[in-house]
Design a protein around this motif. Structure first.
Motif, PDB file in Angstrom:
ATOM      1  N   THR A 452       0.689  -1.408   0.314  1.00  0.00           N
ATOM      2  CA  THR A 452       0.157   0.292   0.121  1.00  0.00           C
ATOM      3  C   THR A 452       0.819   1.220  -0.234  1.00  0.00           C
ATOM      4  OG1 THR A 452      -1.700  -1.171   1.281  1.00  0.00           O
ATOM      5  CG2 THR A 452      -1.965   0.847   1.521  1.00  0.00           C
ATOM      6  N   ILE A 466      -4.686   7.279  -9.634  1.00  0.00           N
ATOM      7  CA  ILE A 466      -3.448   6.408  -9.835  1.00  0.00           C
ATOM      8  C   ILE A 466      -3.075   6.649 -11.115  1.00  0.00           C
ATOM      9  CG2 ILE A 466      -2.318   4.020  -9.080  1.00  0.00           C
ATOM     10  CD1 ILE A 466      -3.589   6.189  -6.292  1.00  0.00           C
ATOM     11  N   ALA A 487      -6.185   3.639 -11.367  1.00  0.00           N
ATOM     12  CA  ALA A 487      -7.176   3.476 -10.666  1.00  0.00           C
ATOM     13  C   ALA A 487      -7.389   5.182 -10.360  1.00  0.00           C
ATOM     14  CB  ALA A 487      -6.994   3.125  -9.210  1.00  0.00           C
ATOM     15  N   VAL A 489      -9.372   6.636  -6.878  1.00  0.00           N
ATOM     16  CA  VAL A 489      -9.856   6.538  -5.605  1.00  0.00           C
ATOM     17  C   VAL A 489     -10.224   7.604  -4.920  1.00  0.00           C
ATOM     18  CG1 VAL A 489      -8.345   4.087  -5.222  1.00  0.00           C
ATOM     19  CG2 VAL A 489      -7.444   6.774  -4.501  1.00  0.00           C
ATOM     20  N   TYR A 494      -3.454   3.553  -2.014  1.00  0.00           N
ATOM     21  CA  TYR A 494      -3.890   2.385  -2.879  1.00  0.00           C
ATOM     22  C   TYR A 494      -3.280   1.511  -2.375  1.00  0.00           C
ATOM     23  CZ  TYR A 494      -4.736   0.343  -7.216  1.00  0.00           C
ATOM     24  OH  TYR A 494      -5.853  -0.445  -7.719  1.00  0.00           O
TER      25      TYR A 494
END
Length: 646
Positions: A452, A466, A487, A489, A494
């Protein structure tokens, strides 16, 4: 103020009663219908037609007078002196040989058509089609052949647009006359909507009241919802350009006689052809403009981002494409169309700081089916506003529109200068994120499959993109011209799952409530260790399993000739191992591509399990990587990684 009584209103014979304005029909999703017609070889009757090898519009820039329909409108009229089917030097064949000539085929009503074939087949030189509109056959029209290189793509042509046709004929020329496999003509009926007639009439700019955000001079645009895009046809096409260096002017082959109400349907038809027939994840153009000056959004996120499309094969990175709807090899562009093209280019040029009167360099990509004028890997110098023909072997955007490019460049320059004078230079609406330090198990080597990464919240951001650049151990790490949107978010972390051996640059970009992107901040650069099963171990190595070892196993040897080889390493900048160290441990030489890059020293006064041992290199090395024993002391390591960046 003049007041009229009811009696006065009734007495005035010429008085017109007020008329209520009804709201425009709401836009909605319209599902296109795509019909496929297979074409095999050379049809005998079609080949005897005297016009079978007429030049196509786009071959020589001249329009051919349309032939009148014969008594049977879908039967070719035979020539008095048939040309042998083996002819290959005809000027219309562009140096190739006729491989496919279909019959004049009846179809259902359509507005868009295109030709595709199976991948990995014959080298296609030229594709032309002619269509039947209002009972008359059009001249042959050349369709540009291109490829994007996306997974699952079907080779084919740009679409042909019509104002309404019910018949089509196709002609394919290849280098050696061999027919491509599975040639098919797809015709698209994009359906209709009551909202089509009012598309663009109620669109409004989304310009911000905040100065210099890049959206102040945004023109009115019909969004995808506005033209009825069926989003079920699209899928992920997540690559975006990191910069905007050049802007292409394109045109769609085909009709110039469409009505304003047909424009949204034509856009839907192009979208359906690109997604269903070509196998692309989305429509290829960022924006389209019709002859009435209506601007349509093409690619998803094209309003707020710079998604890589298919506007110019080989040069789709760091560029956008504005496609003029019509054939401007045979017709002159309207002033409304030119003005709207200028508005789009000035908006994006202002946002990204493009000098519309200048030049830039573009790197030629590997889209071999797009007829690039330069070889792959070649940098070419081009105007920042250019036509498709400047880099590719095509007539696009047509001689009449291409001739307008100097005027367009000047007009765009003036619009950008006015925007700068009024609002100043562009500034982001959000700041760059602050990166939180990653653990030693994440960078430079991500030792575990999942890690992460975190950053601090940014004021004004409602979500975060991302962005990544990734490559396998033997692949080239993506260059700085593009990002992959991995992605989006809402939080500030992430978790990545990274395959063994892959390297990755990870970045984050804030997005505000108006969808505007902020500055990109690189989070980390990391590499996953290679899978030990891909390493070639010499016989002296022994695998030992144990819970004390990283990943539960270790490879050990005391041989001075022991070697561990990994083939096809690309651009390694360091070598990092998880190893045992201690008084009885020795050294290993690291050789990559035949060059000694350094030594892994496993000696330590005290014995320790699974520590990180690293050597760095001043420059990247590629080739076969070999870890060689140089003494009879013990060597033991569990995992090996080859990070790309220092």
């Amino acid at each position: 103020m003049v007041r009229l009584t009811a009696a006065g209103l009734l007495a005035g014979a010429a008085v017109v009663a007020p008329v209520a304005t009804l709201p425009a029909p709401a836009a909605h999703v319209v599902k296109p219908e795509v019909s496929t017609h297979h074409v095999r070889g050379i049809d005998g009757n079609a080949r005897r037609d005297a016009s079978a090898l007429d030049p196509a519009v786009g071959d020589d820039g001249k329009a051919v007078v349309p032939r009148r329909a014969t008594a049977s409108p879908f039967a070719a009229a035979p020539s008095a002196a048939p040309t042998p089917a083996t002819a290959g030097a005809h000027p219309a064949l562009d140096g190739g040989r006729l491989a496919v000539l279909g019959a004049q085929e009846r179809t259902g009503h359509f507005l868009v058509a295109g030709v595709t074939w199976a991948s990995g087949t014959s080298d296609v030189v030229l594709v032309s089609v002619r269509i039947r509109e209002d009972g008359r056959w059009s001249p042959w029209t050349e369709l540009e052949v291109n490829d994007v290189g996306v997974s699952g793509e079907r080779p084919g042509t740009d679409p042909l647009t019509t104002s309404g046709a019910d018949g089509i004929q196709v002609r394919v020329v290849t280098k050696d006359g061999s027919a491509p496999k599975d040639v098919q003509v797809d015709v698209v009926d994009p359906g209709s909507s009551a909202a089509d007639a009012s598309a663009g009439s109620t669109a409004r700019p989304l310009a911000s009241a905040d100065a210099a955000t890049g959206y102040e001079n945004k023109p009115s645009i019909v969004t995808r919802a506005g033209w009825g895009a069926d989003e079920r046809l699209s899928s992920s096409w997540p690559d975006v350009s990191a910069h905007l260096d050049a802007m292409y002017v394109h045109h769609t082959a085909g009709t110039n006689s469409y009505t304003k109400a047909q424009s949204p349907a034509i856009v839907r038809g192009i979208y359906a052809y690109h997604t269903k027939s070509r196998g692309w994840p989305d429509i290829g153009y960022q924006f389209l403009v019709d002859k009435y000056g209506t601007i349509f959004q093409g690619r998803k996120d094209a309003i707020y981002d710079n998604p890589i499309g298919a506007q110019a094969g080989g040069y789709n990175t760091d560029t956008i494409g504005v496609s003029a709807m019509g054939n401007f090899q045979t017709a002159r562009p309207s002033s409304a169309l030119l003005t709207s093209i200028e508005k789009v280019l000035a908006w994006k040029g202002y946002e990204y700081g493009v000098n519309s009167l200048g030049h830039t360099r573009l790197l030629t990509g590997s889209s071999t089916g797009s007829n690039t004028k330069a070889k792959a890997g070649t940098w070419v110098r081009v105007p920042t506003i250019l036509g498709h023909r400047d880099t590719n072997g095509t007539a696009c955007p047509g001689k009449y529109l291409y001739a307008k490019l100097p005027t367009i460049r000047s007009a765009v320059h003036q619009r950008i200068a006015s925007a700068r004078a009024k609002w100043g230079t562009i500034r982001y609406t959000t700041a760059a994120p602050t990166v939180l330090a990653a653990s030693s198990s994440a960078v430079p080597v991500q030792w575990f499959s999942r890690t992460t990464y975190r950053w601090k919240a940014v004021r004004g951001a409602t979500q975060y993109q991302i962005l990544t650049r990734s490559a396998s151990i033997s692949g080239s790490l993506r260059d700085t011209r593009m990002w992959h949107v991995s992605a989006t978010v809402k939080g500030t972390s992430y978790t990545f799952s990274t395959p063994a051996g892959w390297s990755r640059v990870v970045a984050v970009r804030p997005v505000d409530s108006a969808h505007r992107r902020g500055p990109v901040r690189i989070l980390h650069r990391m590499t996953r260790p290679v899978n030990p099963a891909t390493i070639h171990w010499s016989p002296s190595w022994t695998r030992v399993n144990g819970s004390a070892y990283f990943s539960g196993k270790v490879y050990t040897t005391v041989s001075s000739t022991a070697a561990a080889k990994l083939y096809h390493v690309k651009d390694a900048r360091s070598v990092v191992v998880k190893a045992e160290v201690g008084p009885q441990f020795g050294k290993m030489r690291v050789v990559i591509g035949g060059v000694t890059c350094g030594y892994l020293n496993l000696y330590s006064p005290t014995r320790r399990h699974m520590v990180t041992v690293k050597i760095a290199m001043k420059q990247p090395h590629s080739g076969t990587a070999v870890l060689q024993g140089i003494d009879r002391k013990q060597k033991a390591f569990s995992l090996v990684a080859f990070p790309r960046t220092p």
